[in-house]
Write an enzyme that holds these catalytic residues in place. Sequence first.
Site, PDB file in Angstrom:
ATOM      1  N   LYS A 150       0.837  -1.179   0.000  1.00  7.23           N
ATOM      2  CA  LYS A 150       0.000   0.000   0.000  1.00  7.23           C
ATOM      3  C   LYS A 150       0.884   1.245   0.000  1.00  7.23           C
ATOM      4  O   LYS A 150       2.047   1.110   0.401  1.00  7.23           O
ATOM      5  CB  LYS A 150      -0.940  -0.008   1.209  1.00  7.23           C
ATOM      6  CG  LYS A 150      -0.220   0.176   2.549  1.00  7.23           C
ATOM      7  CD  LYS A 150      -1.192   0.314   3.670  1.00  7.23           C
ATOM      8  CE  LYS A 150      -1.424   1.744   4.042  1.00  7.23           C
ATOM      9  NZ  LYS A 150      -0.365   2.362   4.832  1.00  7.23           N
ATOM     10  N   ASP A 179      -2.396  -5.697   2.710  1.00  5.56           N
ATOM     11  CA  ASP A 179      -2.845  -4.855   3.811  1.00  5.56           C
ATOM     12  C   ASP A 179      -2.350  -5.600   5.044  1.00  5.56           C
ATOM     13  O   ASP A 179      -2.902  -6.649   5.397  1.00  5.56           O
ATOM     14  CB  ASP A 179      -4.370  -4.736   3.831  1.00  5.56           C
ATOM     15  CG  ASP A 179      -4.825  -3.812   4.953  1.00  5.56           C
ATOM     16  OD1 ASP A 179      -4.258  -3.914   6.068  1.00  5.56           O
ATOM     17  OD2 ASP A 179      -5.726  -2.996   4.728  1.00  5.56           O
ATOM     18  N   HIS A 180      -1.308  -5.103   5.669  1.00  7.98           N
ATOM     19  CA  HIS A 180      -0.656  -5.950   6.676  1.00  7.98           C
ATOM     20  C   HIS A 180      -1.578  -6.231   7.874  1.00  7.98           C
ATOM     21  O   HIS A 180      -1.354  -7.179   8.611  1.00  7.98           O
ATOM     22  CB  HIS A 180       0.697  -5.360   7.121  1.00  7.98           C
ATOM     23  CG  HIS A 180       0.610  -4.253   8.114  1.00  7.98           C
ATOM     24  ND1 HIS A 180       0.358  -2.956   7.765  1.00  7.98           N
ATOM     25  CD2 HIS A 180       0.739  -4.254   9.460  1.00  7.98           C
ATOM     26  CE1 HIS A 180       0.332  -2.219   8.845  1.00  7.98           C
ATOM     27  NE2 HIS A 180       0.571  -2.963   9.903  1.00  7.98           N
ATOM     28  N   LYS A 184      -2.394  -9.953  10.636  1.00  7.86           N
ATOM     29  CA  LYS A 184      -2.321 -10.028  12.102  1.00  7.86           C
ATOM     30  C   LYS A 184      -3.219 -11.161  12.598  1.00  7.86           C
ATOM     31  O   LYS A 184      -4.366 -11.273  12.174  1.00  7.86           O
ATOM     32  CB  LYS A 184      -2.782  -8.700  12.729  1.00  7.86           C
ATOM     33  CG  LYS A 184      -1.812  -7.531  12.502  1.00  7.86           C
ATOM     34  CD  LYS A 184      -2.359  -6.271  13.157  1.00  7.86           C
ATOM     35  CE  LYS A 184      -1.569  -5.037  12.773  1.00  7.86           C
ATOM     36  NZ  LYS A 184      -0.329  -4.837  13.488  1.00  7.86           N
ATOM     37  N   GLU A 218      -2.355   5.517  17.563  1.00  3.64           N
ATOM     38  CA  GLU A 218      -0.904   5.336  17.721  1.00  3.64           C
ATOM     39  C   GLU A 218      -0.353   6.428  18.612  1.00  3.64           C
ATOM     40  O   GLU A 218      -0.859   7.561  18.604  1.00  3.64           O
ATOM     41  CB  GLU A 218      -0.222   5.428  16.357  1.00  3.64           C
ATOM     42  CG  GLU A 218      -0.570   4.295  15.439  1.00  3.64           C
ATOM     43  CD  GLU A 218       0.179   4.405  14.129  1.00  3.64           C
ATOM     44  OE1 GLU A 218       1.272   3.864  14.031  1.00  3.64           O
ATOM     45  OE2 GLU A 218      -0.342   5.067  13.215  1.00  3.64           O
ATOM     46  N   ASP A 237      -3.831   6.830   4.654  1.00  2.60           N
ATOM     47  CA  ASP A 237      -2.845   5.985   5.315  1.00  2.60           C
ATOM     48  C   ASP A 237      -3.501   4.848   6.118  1.00  2.60           C
ATOM     49  O   ASP A 237      -2.975   3.734   6.150  1.00  2.60           O
ATOM     50  CB  ASP A 237      -1.996   6.859   6.255  1.00  2.60           C
ATOM     51  CG  ASP A 237      -0.767   6.133   6.776  1.00  2.60           C
ATOM     52  OD1 ASP A 237      -0.092   5.484   5.972  1.00  2.60           O
ATOM     53  OD2 ASP A 237      -0.486   6.222   7.992  1.00  2.60           O
ATOM     54  N   HIS A 242      -6.761  -0.254   6.377  1.00  4.63           N
ATOM     55  CA  HIS A 242      -6.897  -1.012   7.620  1.00  4.63           C
ATOM     56  C   HIS A 242      -8.279  -0.878   8.269  1.00  4.63           C
ATOM     57  O   HIS A 242      -8.894  -1.876   8.636  1.00  4.63           O
ATOM     58  CB  HIS A 242      -5.839  -0.573   8.638  1.00  4.63           C
ATOM     59  CG  HIS A 242      -4.440  -0.529   8.087  1.00  4.63           C
ATOM     60  ND1 HIS A 242      -3.982  -1.442   7.168  1.00  4.63           N
ATOM     61  CD2 HIS A 242      -3.403   0.307   8.323  1.00  4.63           C
ATOM     62  CE1 HIS A 242      -2.720  -1.163   6.866  1.00  4.63           C
ATOM     63  NE2 HIS A 242      -2.349  -0.106   7.545  1.00  4.63           N
ATOM     64  N   LYS A 332      -2.495   9.727  14.904  1.00  2.10           N
ATOM     65  CA  LYS A 332      -1.130   9.626  15.414  1.00  2.10           C
ATOM     66  C   LYS A 332      -0.960  10.576  16.589  1.00  2.10           C
ATOM     67  O   LYS A 332      -1.776  11.485  16.795  1.00  2.10           O
ATOM     68  CB  LYS A 332      -0.150   9.999  14.306  1.00  2.10           C
ATOM     69  CG  LYS A 332      -0.170   8.995  13.152  1.00  2.10           C
ATOM     70  CD  LYS A 332       1.167   8.903  12.470  1.00  2.10           C
ATOM     71  CE  LYS A 332       1.148   7.897  11.336  1.00  2.10           C
ATOM     72  NZ  LYS A 332       1.549   6.564  11.746  1.00  2.10           N
ATOM     73  N   LYS A 337      -0.993   3.418  21.968  1.00  3.32           N
ATOM     74  CA  LYS A 337      -1.139   2.573  20.776  1.00  3.32           C
ATOM     75  C   LYS A 337      -2.208   1.549  21.109  1.00  3.32           C
ATOM     76  O   LYS A 337      -2.055   0.766  22.057  1.00  3.32           O
ATOM     77  CB  LYS A 337       0.172   1.862  20.440  1.00  3.32           C
ATOM     78  CG  LYS A 337       0.050   0.997  19.196  1.00  3.32           C
ATOM     79  CD  LYS A 337       1.407   0.526  18.706  1.00  3.32           C
ATOM     80  CE  LYS A 337       1.308  -0.398  17.502  1.00  3.32           C
ATOM     81  NZ  LYS A 337       0.940   0.268  16.271  1.00  3.32           N
TER      82      LYS A 337
HETATM   83  C1  BG6 Z   1       0.826   1.554   8.206  1.00  8.69           C
HETATM   84  C2  BG6 Z   1       0.722   3.045   8.172  1.00  8.69           C
HETATM   85  O1  BG6 Z   1       0.076   0.977   7.163  1.00  8.69           O
HETATM   86  O2  BG6 Z   1       0.329   1.079   9.455  1.00  8.69           O
HETATM   87  C3  BG6 Z   1       1.525   3.648   9.316  1.00  8.69           C
HETATM   88  O3  BG6 Z   1       1.257   3.502   6.940  1.00  8.69           O
HETATM   89  C4  BG6 Z   1       1.076   3.056  10.631  1.00  8.69           C
HETATM   90  O4  BG6 Z   1       1.371   5.062   9.361  1.00  8.69           O
HETATM   91  C5  BG6 Z   1       1.068   1.533  10.571  1.00  8.69           C
HETATM   92  O5  BG6 Z   1       1.992   3.493  11.631  1.00  8.69           O
HETATM   93  C6  BG6 Z   1       0.446   0.942  11.806  1.00  8.69           C
HETATM   94  O6  BG6 Z   1       0.634  -0.437  11.784  1.00  8.69           O
HETATM   95  P1  BG6 Z   1       0.666  -1.290  13.120  1.00  8.69           P
HETATM   96  O7  BG6 Z   1       0.843  -2.685  12.650  1.00  8.69           O
HETATM   97  O8  BG6 Z   1       1.841  -0.779  13.921  1.00  8.69           O
HETATM   98  O9  BG6 Z   1      -0.618  -1.032  13.813  1.00  8.69           O
END
Ligand code: BG6
Length: 488
Positions: A150, A179-180, A184, A218, A237, A242, A332, A337
């Site tokens: 992404k 989409d990481h 999870k 975050e 972002d 997400h 942010k 977090k």
């Molecule tokens: C990313 C965003 O896709 O996800 C970042 O570009 C963000 O801005 C991050 O910090 C958050 O990922 P995670 O896995 O730390 O929640």
Amino acid sequence: MGNGLPTSIIIFGASGDLTRRKLIPSLFNLCRKGRAPKQVRILGYGGTAYTHEAFRAHLEQGIRQFAAFEFQPEQWAAFAETIFYLQGKYDQFADFETLDAEISKLENGADNRIYYMATPPSVYPNIIDLLGATGQLNERSGWRRVVIEKPFGADLASAQSLNRQIHKTLSENQIYRIDHYLGKETVQNILVARFANTIFEPLWNRNYIDHVEITVTEKVGVEHRARFYDSVGVMRDMFQNHLLQLLSLVAMEPPSAFEANALRNEKVKVLASIRPMNIESASKNTVRAQYRGYLQEGGVNLESKTPTFAALKLHVDNWRWQGVPFYLRSGKALKEKLSQIVIQFKEPPHLLFNGANGGPNPNALVLYLQPDEGVHWRFEAKVPDTISETRSVDMEFHYADSFTKTALPEAYERLLLDTISGDASLFTRADEVEAAWGLIDPILEAWDASHQTLDTYEIGSWGPAKADALLARDGRIWTVWNAHTDKK
Ligand code: BG6
């Protein structure tokens, strides 16, 4: 896997952060666990000049710094031998011919290939065109898959154009859009909680659920990505990908199988059911703000109007969810977090008891995605030694307590493994990405057209007061309910 051939993984943008923070540690861990195919080799490609040895040393530092597992030099030494590097440009036909020749030399025969785009998105089309033009995407001697990081486009039009462009050389089943969040464990567990149990599903609808909250906050600010972040902001972002993915998993109908198309069909239907915003509804149902001090971050435009926080109230217009608001927020430089989904149930139809602080609290199911991954059930219990007073208590499941032998793997491990095995269930399909942009674009357009000044919020807060007002207007508050601190 599947055809028994060795696999080459070619990473574009290999000198960048993603490679040493996430990709190499994940691939290394897959090899340590014996999960990767027996013969896998990695070729890093990028603009920086490295010898193979210098590249390996650079990655080793990354492993030592970022990997969650203990570094064992012998294991690394064996793995490092499978890593190579090639310097090249992203727009030169000759460089891509050299790339093909180099991989072929390493392969010594037929091989599967994964091309991983870890570059800035502006060069994706060039890379894919050149891979096509140099014949590297045809599947005569093994499969070819392309992983795309992404952001996938910056709006609907650019996402559609990128899809059109890559579909010229690749079929959809060769494309793995990352989409990481879907990698999870706790996100996958949303589906398991819903569809591997029978107790929740009968209640999972407008008859019992009052509203849903999705929070992904975050503590860190924009850090070293300030310049990039300033050009995208929180909606592109975090929300386009997400948060909308999380919403889809919570709201989707049960798919007929845990299989890529069945799953993604249901997610697309959810996105298609979300009521799109217009200028008027966006002014009522969205909040945006920037953290104080953002403009002073190196790389940020001094007059930037980029929001670093947003909150939305969305409606899913279908049979199951009509009238149930979904409140989403992300930002942010906030207090904690925290990624959590709160399914807030309705109040009992008739109140017989008094709660400790007024009426009894409605039940809530809280899915803690991170940190302290787990699931909590909030329900009312009678306070001992009172006539009929109730108080909320918590039935808790923590991964750390229940699965003591298995550490939660890095999201990229699962996603890389799925790419190797050809399972695209946890990747976003072209129509899904476009449907998500179709929801985000009108909000961004409404914000651009609005004359309202951008709110600011304090670093370390939960965001601007307007985000609280968004729920307060409906007689609700954001749930910040940490079971550990809630104990009295
Ligand atoms: C990313 C965003 O896709 O996800 C970042 O570009 C963000 O801005 C991050 O910090 C958050 O990922 P995670 O896995 O730390 O929640």
